[in-house]
Design a protein around this motif. Structure first.
Motif, PDB file in Angstrom:
ATOM      1  N   HIS A 189       0.824  -1.208   0.000  1.00 12.42           N
ATOM      2  CA  HIS A 189       0.000   0.000   0.000  1.00 12.42           C
ATOM      3  C   HIS A 189       0.863   1.265   0.000  1.00 12.42           C
ATOM      4  N   PHE A 236      -1.417   8.358  -8.385  1.00  8.31           N
ATOM      5  CA  PHE A 236      -2.368   7.651  -7.521  1.00  8.31           C
ATOM      6  C   PHE A 236      -3.738   8.350  -7.427  1.00  8.31           C
ATOM      7  N   ILE A 268      -7.594   1.510  -9.030  1.00  8.97           N
ATOM      8  CA  ILE A 268      -6.602   0.456  -8.806  1.00  8.97           C
ATOM      9  C   ILE A 268      -7.283  -0.718  -8.117  1.00  8.97           C
ATOM     10  N   THR A 328      -9.584  -9.836  -0.013  1.00 10.93           N
ATOM     11  CA  THR A 328      -9.139  -8.455  -0.148  1.00 10.93           C
ATOM     12  C   THR A 328      -8.006  -8.211   0.847  1.00 10.93           C
ATOM     13  N   PRO A 329      -6.812  -7.848   0.365  1.00  3.73           N
ATOM     14  CA  PRO A 329      -5.719  -7.585   1.303  1.00  3.73           C
ATOM     15  C   PRO A 329      -5.933  -6.272   2.057  1.00  3.73           C
ATOM     16  N   LEU A 330      -5.580  -6.276   3.344  1.00  2.00           N
ATOM     17  CA  LEU A 330      -5.771  -5.103   4.206  1.00  2.00           C
ATOM     18  C   LEU A 330      -4.419  -4.564   4.679  1.00  2.00           C
ATOM     19  N   ALA A 331      -4.383  -3.247   4.884  1.00  2.00           N
ATOM     20  CA  ALA A 331      -3.188  -2.608   5.445  1.00  2.00           C
ATOM     21  C   ALA A 331      -3.614  -1.786   6.661  1.00  2.00           C
ATOM     22  N   ARG A 332      -2.635  -1.332   7.398  1.00  2.00           N
ATOM     23  CA  ARG A 332      -2.923  -0.486   8.559  1.00  2.00           C
ATOM     24  C   ARG A 332      -3.507   0.843   8.079  1.00  2.00           C
ATOM     25  N   HIS A 333      -4.570   1.309   8.724  1.00  7.47           N
ATOM     26  CA  HIS A 333      -5.176   2.582   8.353  1.00  7.47           C
ATOM     27  C   HIS A 333      -4.501   3.696   9.150  1.00  7.47           C
ATOM     28  N   ALA A 367      -5.346  -5.302  14.634  1.00 10.17           N
ATOM     29  CA  ALA A 367      -6.720  -4.780  14.548  1.00 10.17           C
ATOM     30  C   ALA A 367      -7.696  -5.935  14.713  1.00 10.17           C
ATOM     31  N   HIS A 379     -20.683  -4.089   9.211  1.00 13.09           N
ATOM     32  CA  HIS A 379     -19.538  -4.000   8.302  1.00 13.09           C
ATOM     33  C   HIS A 379     -19.796  -2.800   7.388  1.00 13.09           C
ATOM     34  N   HIS A 423     -12.880  -1.453  14.582  1.00 11.15           N
ATOM     35  CA  HIS A 423     -11.860  -1.796  13.582  1.00 11.15           C
ATOM     36  C   HIS A 423     -11.952  -0.861  12.380  1.00 11.15           C
ATOM     37  N   ILE A 424     -10.771  -0.477  11.896  1.00 10.83           N
ATOM     38  CA  ILE A 424     -10.686   0.244  10.622  1.00 10.83           C
ATOM     39  C   ILE A 424      -9.426  -0.232   9.911  1.00 10.83           C
ATOM     40  N   TRP A 425      -9.611  -0.694   8.646  1.00 10.53           N
ATOM     41  CA  TRP A 425      -8.470  -1.164   7.858  1.00 10.53           C
ATOM     42  C   TRP A 425      -8.464  -0.453   6.504  1.00 10.53           C
ATOM     43  N   ARG A 426      -7.276  -0.186   6.012  1.00 11.82           N
ATOM     44  CA  ARG A 426      -7.099   0.337   4.659  1.00 11.82           C
ATOM     45  C   ARG A 426      -7.203  -0.825   3.660  1.00 11.82           C
ATOM     46  N   ILE A 427      -7.955  -0.639   2.560  1.00 11.74           N
ATOM     47  CA  ILE A 427      -7.929  -1.615   1.471  1.00 11.74           C
ATOM     48  C   ILE A 427      -6.672  -1.349   0.649  1.00 11.74           C
ATOM     49  N   VAL A 428      -5.825  -2.376   0.493  1.00 11.95           N
ATOM     50  CA  VAL A 428      -4.525  -2.166  -0.144  1.00 11.95           C
ATOM     51  C   VAL A 428      -4.699  -1.638  -1.572  1.00 11.95           C
ATOM     52  N   GLU A 472      -6.094   1.171  -2.567  1.00 14.42           N
ATOM     53  CA  GLU A 472      -7.256   2.021  -2.820  1.00 14.42           C
ATOM     54  C   GLU A 472      -7.408   3.084  -1.726  1.00 14.42           C
ATOM     55  N   TYR A 473      -8.035   4.204  -2.094  1.00 14.38           N
ATOM     56  CA  TYR A 473      -8.364   5.223  -1.094  1.00 14.38           C
ATOM     57  C   TYR A 473      -9.720   4.817  -0.511  1.00 14.38           C
ATOM     58  N   ASN A 492     -11.643   2.259   2.934  1.00 14.52           N
ATOM     59  CA  ASN A 492     -11.446   1.452   4.137  1.00 14.52           C
ATOM     60  C   ASN A 492     -12.595   0.481   4.337  1.00 14.52           C
ATOM     61  N   ILE A 493     -12.296  -0.562   5.091  1.00  8.62           N
ATOM     62  CA  ILE A 493     -13.319  -1.474   5.597  1.00  8.62           C
ATOM     63  C   ILE A 493     -13.305  -1.315   7.112  1.00  8.62           C
ATOM     64  N   ILE A 520     -15.519  -1.916  11.029  1.00  6.33           N
ATOM     65  CA  ILE A 520     -16.554  -2.572  11.818  1.00  6.33           C
ATOM     66  C   ILE A 520     -17.045  -1.552  12.853  1.00  6.33           C
TER      67      ILE A 520
END
Lengths: 97, 97, 97, 97, 97, 97, 97, 97, 97, 97
Positions: free
Chosen positions: D65, D74, D79, E82-87, E97, F4, F42-47, F49-50, F52-53, F55
């Motif tokens: 990321h 970007f 993407i 769907t791969p996740l990264a740290r927000h 998380a 979600h 929970h908050i995660w960045r979708i790799v 993309e701008y 998030n996913i 909870i």
């Protein structure tokens, strides 16, 4: 080698009429030059839409991308390419479809 | 009058091999008869798929439906028809595209 | 000439285990022969799916269709082909990506 | 660890030509630096589209990321990332696909 | 490394009740073992559907594919990863998380 | 009660940088306040993309809509909410998933 | 707490008529019991389709999933749930919509 | 009151020919009775597909659902209904379109 | 006669705040007048979205189109109408749902 | 020869009211002239949308494209054309549908 190409034109509504007519004229000249060279054997209008379905006949994927990305309207089109092969029922054996 | 037709074949996996080969042979004969008559000027295989893109040249919508629904594989295909018109940039003026 | 191919396997649930294992073994042998020949330079599993993304390197669209339609699992796969060209930012100039 | 990334560029039509050419130049430099580092082993142009398909080789989702969100283009790209695993038929055992 | 996984179960209607209950019991045991190991930290039912949304925590893409493809219900599910990264707004800094 | 939530940010390209950075700072503060309150576990960045996913853990649908529609970036996001229930295989019995 | 639920019935064509009529009778009884309890305040047929749009009024997501997954037709339906909140223009203040 | 109805026929491939021809004959009789009554003023075949586009003229939504769900082929069709209103440019003022 | 209507509001980001607040106030007044008249018996907010699901109760398709196209926000909404009929399991016999 | 045409109007929000009303007036005049000529036998409003469904009766695909692309609103519409054939159950034998 044949490719099926669909092009949908999406013009911004605020384009200057002169800019637009110049662009369309250049597009037509570019297309007709390729048609006459044999690289673009078919172009049809999709009824009711500002769109066309075309058949290209090129040596390679790279050549096809060069031809398409050189279109004056390229920045204003959604384009989708489908590679074609000879159909086993095709009666035109070996002759360009 | 030209129409763009995409046909995707969806055969049930449990069809008898003899039934299938007979069906495919009839499909080929039917297609080639129409190609020779000039009603079906182009047929291309979509690379990697059991599907084709074809161009039909007919007198009317009714004639096109009669031709397509007579295909031996008709019950096993998803078919989509797109009507085509002459493109203003087409150099083949009046000659069949 | 490179092509991107996505293959999704859809096996009928009532296939005999022996038929299936034989089919998968033939698929593997067929794929590895093409990989060793250089025609199929990359194959990756899509994580979590019974599917792969592959890169083929062939001379023509016809050759690619012949290779794909010869896959033992071909009748059980949804396949989509995307033609690739050299990217202007690619540092591997002229060398196969 | 490999990831498949598709990037579609969507530039606003009213971007200044200088801004655009500067942006594209920075994008190319950024991409080539990552390619040379081994993090971005493949980049291909999708024929007929302002889009690419790339393979990234990274240590973690977070690294991927960071690399993608640092792309100068970007903010102007759609993407989509697909994680890849080793395919059981892959002949390149343990060697980077 | 976290991944978001959606699984939709599609059981054939003609599956034997005993086969089904055995399969579901094995699925539950398999899932709970992975949950206890920390590899599968979250699993939620999607309200109204025979589907779940899960979070996996694994070392690599290959490990994730091995875990998912080992699910007893794997042949009967549509799965999307769907791969996740740290927000950057996540307050749980560095903590899972 | 868990939900979600997927959020995709779509910023207009002509937003003033100051306006944007102020907006993003307010978004972060708002999000972190809700995370600390336990409403947004929970908050995660979708790799890549701008987006998030997340909870959310709330008392009611009304509370959830109030929280989401109060997001400073709310007018610039596509948001989709999926209600979650306890999964029968979940080992975390009664404990917040 | 209100939820919007769309249910599309997909019956296998080879279901025994007796099995089917028994199933539909149980579905009707189950639905009417929930309607009378106030948990299922609205059910409408979508014109032309074997489908309904319903409103449920429940205490929690878990309760809703329990009610829906208990439907005799549950294994034969595609179901999608949308959580609802009070609309600021609703004149029925505080009264169940 | 006019409604636009699209019907796509999806027959199971293993239906007995006699069952099918009986069903189609009943469908035709049912349709022609409604056409003669004025309830079903238009029916057209979609070229190349086993599908039709129809216009119904009924008193109410309930009447329309009763008519459509009474079709002998109803269990084998995907049906979508679109309500129509008088168009302000329609020259057929007040006369049934 | 009941209709299900989904409305998604898509406001241009550059609308003047005064114009917007005036528009929203007019929308609310218009909606509440129709609710009080009985023509618009239900309106719910979709959680997390600037959208609503409504039920209208009108005499005809023409009346419904007149009511909807008179909404002050009509030019800024995506709207989809689904006609509803009485469900055979509905316990509210003859009483407006 | 009949064609089904769906037209969805997408007007830019910043169009001048005078320009718009002039355009709509020209569209209406153009449409009514074609209706009176018999080329455009049906036009219906889709309830709740700024869209219409129309039936055209023309001699050829080329004629249809000429008529549609001459619409004053053509640059502001999404248009989709579906060719129609006579339905075998149609009681209006040979009479214009």
């Amino acid at each position: 080698m044949l490719f099926h190409v669909r092009m949908d034109v999406r013009l911004p509504h605020d384009m200057e009429p002169d800019t637009l007519s110049h662009l369309v004229a250049r597009e037509k000249a570019y297309s007709q030059q390729l048609q006459r060279s044999g690289k673009w054997p078919h172009i049809w209008r999709i009824v009711g839409e500002y769109a066309n379905i075309s058949i290209f006949d090129v040596e390679s994927n790279d050549e096809l991308h060069t031809l398409i990305s050189g279109l004056p309207l390229f920045p204003y089109m959604d384009i989708h390419v489908t590679p074609l092969a000879r159909h086993p029922s095709d009666v035109a054996q070996g002759i360009d479809a």
